[in-house]
Write a protein that holds these residues in place. Structure first.
Motif, PDB file in Angstrom:
ATOM      1  N   ASN A 266       0.797  -1.226   0.000  1.00 19.98           N
ATOM      2  CA  ASN A 266       0.000   0.000   0.000  1.00 19.98           C
ATOM      3  C   ASN A 266       0.831   1.278   0.000  1.00 19.98           C
ATOM      4  OD1 ASN A 266      -2.566  -1.264   0.035  1.00 19.98           O
ATOM      5  ND2 ASN A 266      -2.326  -1.676   2.207  1.00 19.98           N
ATOM      6  N   PHE A 267       1.972   1.270   0.667  1.00 20.29           N
ATOM      7  CA  PHE A 267       2.741   2.504   0.829  1.00 20.29           C
ATOM      8  C   PHE A 267       4.149   2.428   0.257  1.00 20.29           C
ATOM      9  CE2 PHE A 267      -0.236   2.196   4.426  1.00 20.29           C
ATOM     10  CZ  PHE A 267      -1.047   3.278   4.139  1.00 20.29           C
ATOM     11  N   GLY A 268       4.509   1.288  -0.289  1.00 24.05           N
ATOM     12  CA  GLY A 268       5.826   1.160  -0.895  1.00 24.05           C
ATOM     13  C   GLY A 268       6.962   1.093   0.112  1.00 24.05           C
ATOM     14  N   ASP A 269       6.671   0.677   1.336  1.00 24.74           N
ATOM     15  CA  ASP A 269       7.741   0.549   2.340  1.00 24.74           C
ATOM     16  C   ASP A 269       8.784  -0.460   1.885  1.00 24.74           C
ATOM     17  OD1 ASP A 269       6.332   2.312   3.852  1.00 24.74           O
ATOM     18  OD2 ASP A 269       5.942   0.951   5.531  1.00 24.74           O
ATOM     19  N   ARG A 270       9.976  -0.289   2.420  1.00 23.09           N
ATOM     20  CA  ARG A 270      11.045  -1.252   2.167  1.00 23.09           C
ATOM     21  C   ARG A 270      10.933  -2.399   3.163  1.00 23.09           C
ATOM     22  NH1 ARG A 270      16.246   2.734   1.626  1.00 23.09           N
ATOM     23  NH2 ARG A 270      15.365   4.054   0.014  1.00 23.09           N
ATOM     24  N   GLY A 271      11.653  -3.486   2.883  1.00 22.06           N
ATOM     25  CA  GLY A 271      11.685  -4.614   3.810  1.00 22.06           C
ATOM     26  C   GLY A 271      11.167  -5.903   3.208  1.00 22.06           C
ATOM     27  N   GLY A 272      11.096  -5.961   1.893  1.00 17.30           N
ATOM     28  CA  GLY A 272      10.603  -7.173   1.237  1.00 17.30           C
ATOM     29  C   GLY A 272      11.455  -8.394   1.532  1.00 17.30           C
ATOM     30  N   ARG A 273      12.772  -8.202   1.585  1.00 17.46           N
ATOM     31  CA  ARG A 273      13.664  -9.335   1.863  1.00 17.46           C
ATOM     32  C   ARG A 273      13.451  -9.840   3.290  1.00 17.46           C
ATOM     33  NH1 ARG A 273      19.257  -7.760   0.708  1.00 17.46           N
ATOM     34  NH2 ARG A 273      18.685  -8.237  -1.424  1.00 17.46           N
ATOM     35  N   ASP A 274      13.362  -8.915   4.252  1.00 22.33           N
ATOM     36  CA  ASP A 274      13.169  -9.317   5.641  1.00 22.33           C
ATOM     37  C   ASP A 274      11.836 -10.049   5.836  1.00 22.33           C
ATOM     38  OD1 ASP A 274      15.583  -8.402   6.529  1.00 22.33           O
ATOM     39  OD2 ASP A 274      14.799  -6.529   7.381  1.00 22.33           O
ATOM     40  N   LEU A 275      10.775  -9.526   5.236  1.00 30.19           N
ATOM     41  CA  LEU A 275       9.477 -10.176   5.419  1.00 30.19           C
ATOM     42  C   LEU A 275       9.439 -11.518   4.723  1.00 30.19           C
ATOM     43  CD1 LEU A 275       6.973 -10.192   3.087  1.00 30.19           C
ATOM     44  CD2 LEU A 275       7.319  -7.767   3.307  1.00 30.19           C
ATOM     45  N   SER A 276      10.132 -11.663   3.593  1.00 28.61           N
ATOM     46  CA  SER A 276      10.181 -12.953   2.901  1.00 28.61           C
ATOM     47  C   SER A 276      10.938 -13.991   3.726  1.00 28.61           C
ATOM     48  CB  SER A 276      10.846 -12.807   1.531  1.00 28.61           C
ATOM     49  OG  SER A 276      10.096 -11.944   0.711  1.00 28.61           O
ATOM     50  N   VAL A 277      12.087 -13.596   4.256  1.00 27.38           N
ATOM     51  CA  VAL A 277      12.871 -14.509   5.094  1.00 27.38           C
ATOM     52  C   VAL A 277      12.074 -14.874   6.348  1.00 27.38           C
ATOM     53  CG1 VAL A 277      14.942 -14.686   6.535  1.00 27.38           C
ATOM     54  CG2 VAL A 277      15.108 -13.759   4.221  1.00 27.38           C
ATOM     55  N   GLY A 278      11.445 -13.872   6.956  1.00 30.24           N
ATOM     56  CA  GLY A 278      10.650 -14.136   8.153  1.00 30.24           C
ATOM     57  C   GLY A 278       9.506 -15.088   7.884  1.00 30.24           C
ATOM     58  N   ALA A 279       8.787 -14.874   6.791  1.00 32.75           N
ATOM     59  CA  ALA A 279       7.658 -15.745   6.465  1.00 32.75           C
ATOM     60  C   ALA A 279       8.128 -17.164   6.158  1.00 32.75           C
ATOM     61  CB  ALA A 279       6.881 -15.178   5.282  1.00 32.75           C
ATOM     62  N   LEU A 280       9.218 -17.300   5.400  1.00 36.17           N
ATOM     63  CA  LEU A 280       9.722 -18.635   5.074  1.00 36.17           C
ATOM     64  C   LEU A 280      10.211 -19.381   6.310  1.00 36.17           C
ATOM     65  CD1 LEU A 280      11.586 -17.981   1.708  1.00 36.17           C
ATOM     66  CD2 LEU A 280       9.479 -19.257   2.061  1.00 36.17           C
ATOM     67  N   LEU A 281      10.943 -18.691   7.189  1.00 36.60           N
ATOM     68  CA  LEU A 281      11.414 -19.335   8.416  1.00 36.60           C
ATOM     69  C   LEU A 281      10.234 -19.727   9.312  1.00 36.60           C
ATOM     70  CD1 LEU A 281      14.567 -17.243   9.416  1.00 36.60           C
ATOM     71  CD2 LEU A 281      14.486 -19.543   8.438  1.00 36.60           C
ATOM     72  N   ALA A 282       9.237 -18.846   9.413  1.00 39.50           N
ATOM     73  CA  ALA A 282       8.064 -19.153  10.236  1.00 39.50           C
ATOM     74  C   ALA A 282       7.317 -20.364   9.687  1.00 39.50           C
ATOM     75  CB  ALA A 282       7.144 -17.939  10.310  1.00 39.50           C
ATOM     76  N   LEU A 283       7.163 -20.440   8.366  1.00 36.69           N
ATOM     77  CA  LEU A 283       6.495 -21.600   7.769  1.00 36.69           C
ATOM     78  C   LEU A 283       7.300 -22.871   7.982  1.00 36.69           C
ATOM     79  CD1 LEU A 283       5.153 -20.027   4.457  1.00 36.69           C
ATOM     80  CD2 LEU A 283       3.825 -20.724   6.467  1.00 36.69           C
ATOM     81  N   LEU A 284       8.625 -22.756   7.918  1.00 39.34           N
ATOM     82  CA  LEU A 284       9.495 -23.899   8.177  1.00 39.34           C
ATOM     83  C   LEU A 284       9.323 -24.393   9.613  1.00 39.34           C
ATOM     84  CD1 LEU A 284      11.862 -25.719   7.151  1.00 39.34           C
ATOM     85  CD2 LEU A 284      13.393 -24.016   8.121  1.00 39.34           C
ATOM     86  N   VAL A 285       9.251 -23.461  10.560  1.00 42.10           N
ATOM     87  CA  VAL A 285       9.065 -23.826  11.969  1.00 42.10           C
ATOM     88  C   VAL A 285       7.685 -24.425  12.196  1.00 42.10           C
ATOM     89  CG1 VAL A 285       8.819 -22.859  14.284  1.00 42.10           C
ATOM     90  CG2 VAL A 285      10.750 -22.184  12.863  1.00 42.10           C
ATOM     91  N   LEU A 286       6.666 -23.904  11.536  1.00 42.13           N
ATOM     92  CA  LEU A 286       5.296 -24.377  11.750  1.00 42.13           C
ATOM     93  C   LEU A 286       4.969 -25.671  11.004  1.00 42.13           C
ATOM     94  CD1 LEU A 286       3.355 -20.986  11.699  1.00 42.13           C
ATOM     95  CD2 LEU A 286       3.796 -22.468  13.675  1.00 42.13           C
ATOM     96  N   ALA A 287       5.808 -26.064  10.044  1.00 42.18           N
ATOM     97  CA  ALA A 287       5.541 -27.276   9.267  1.00 42.18           C
ATOM     98  C   ALA A 287       5.404 -28.524  10.132  1.00 42.18           C
ATOM     99  CB  ALA A 287       6.608 -27.462   8.196  1.00 42.18           C
ATOM    100  N   PRO A 288       6.313 -28.791  11.088  1.00 44.02           N
ATOM    101  CA  PRO A 288       6.120 -29.988  11.928  1.00 44.02           C
ATOM    102  C   PRO A 288       4.833 -29.943  12.754  1.00 44.02           C
ATOM    103  CG  PRO A 288       8.343 -29.103  12.214  1.00 44.02           C
ATOM    104  CD  PRO A 288       7.574 -28.127  11.391  1.00 44.02           C
ATOM    105  N   PHE A 289       4.423 -28.754  13.170  1.00 45.03           N
ATOM    106  CA  PHE A 289       3.172 -28.630  13.915  1.00 45.03           C
ATOM    107  C   PHE A 289       1.988 -28.993  13.018  1.00 45.03           C
ATOM    108  CE2 PHE A 289       6.121 -25.902  16.176  1.00 45.03           C
ATOM    109  CZ  PHE A 289       5.873 -26.231  17.498  1.00 45.03           C
TER     110      PHE A 289
END
Length: 197
Positions: free
Chosen positions: A71-94
Motif C-alpha cells: 500500500n505505501f511502498g515501504d522497504r523490507g521485502g527481503r526481511d518479510l520474505s525470510v521471516g515468512a519462510l522461516l516461520a512456515l518452516l518452523v510451523l511445518a512440523p506442527f
C-alpha cells in the motif's frame, strides 16, 4: 516542482525476520536438549507451544509488513520474505502433527493382545497411573481397524533363542531397559520392560 517521498523501511518486516529466526533457534535447541535428555517432556511441550506462538507472530508481522509494502511502498521485502519462510518452516512440523492427530484414532495404548493386554508399569512416572485399565471394546475395534498388523507373534524356536533375539532388537534400537534381563532357565514366560523414545 516534483516532490519525491522517501520510502521508509518497515519495522514489522525486521521483527518478522528476527522473531522467526529466534523461533527456529529455540526449536532446534529444545529438540536437541530433549533428545539428549537435558530437557524433560513437560518443559519440552511448553517450549514447543512458545515456539509455535513466536512463529505465528512472525507470520503476523510478515503480513503487516507486506500490507505496508503493497500500500505505501515501504522497504523490507527481503526481511518479510525470510521471516515468512522461516516461520512456515518452523510451523511445518506442527502442521504434520495436527494432521496425524486428526487422522489417527483416539487411542491411549496399542497392544498386541487385546483380550489380556500386558501390564504397562508406569510406577516411575506418577502414583495415579501405575497400571492402565484394559482397552474398552470400542478401543479394541478402533485399534483393529487402524492397525490390523499389530498382533502377537509365535515362533517355533527355543525360548532362550527368542529372548536373545529380543535383547538384540533392544540393543540395536537403543531402547532403554527398565530392569535387568530376566532369567530364562526353566521358564516359559518373561516380561521385559524397555523405554523407546
Amino acid at each position: 516542482m516534483v516532490v519525491v517521498a522517501e520510502r521508509q523501511t518497515s519495522s514489522a518486516a525486521g521483527w518478522s525476520r528476527r522473531t522467526a529466526a529466534f523461533s527456529l533457534v529455540l526449536l532446534l535447541t529444545v529438540l536437541v536438549g530433549h533428545q539428549l535428555d537435558l530437557v524433560e517432556t513437560p518443559v519440552f511441550l511448553w517450549v514447543l507451544a512458545i515456539v509455535a506462538l513466536l512463529a505465528a507472530f512472525a507470520l503476523l508481522f510478515a503480513g503487516f509488513a507486506l500490507s505496508r509494502l503493497w500500500n505505501f511502498g515501504d522497504r523490507g521485502g527481503r526481511d518479510l520474505s525470510v521471516g515468512a519462510l522461516l516461520a512456515l518452516l518452523v510451523l511445518a512440523p506442527f502442521g504434520v502433527a495436527a494432521y496425524w492427530a486428526t487422522t489417527s484414532p483416539p487411542l491411549r495404548d496399542i497392544s498386541t493382545d487385546l483380550d489380556d493386554p500386558p501390564v504397562l508399569d508406569t510406577s516411575d512416572r506418577t502414583a495415579d497411573m501405575n497400571v492402565l485399565s484394559p482397552p474398552t471394546p470400542g478401543e479394541q475395534r478402533l485399534q483393529g481397524d487402524a492397525y490390523p498388523l499389530v498382533t502377537g507373534r509365535s515362533y517355533n524356536l527355543p525360548f532362550e533363542t527368542v529372548v536373545d533375539a529380543v535383547e538384540t532388537v533392544l540393543d540395536r534400537r537403543d531402547w532403554q531397559l527398565q530392569g535387568p534381563y530376566p532369567e530364562t532357565d526353566g521358564q516359559s514366560e518373561v516380561t521385559i520392560n524397555a523405554l523407546a523414545r
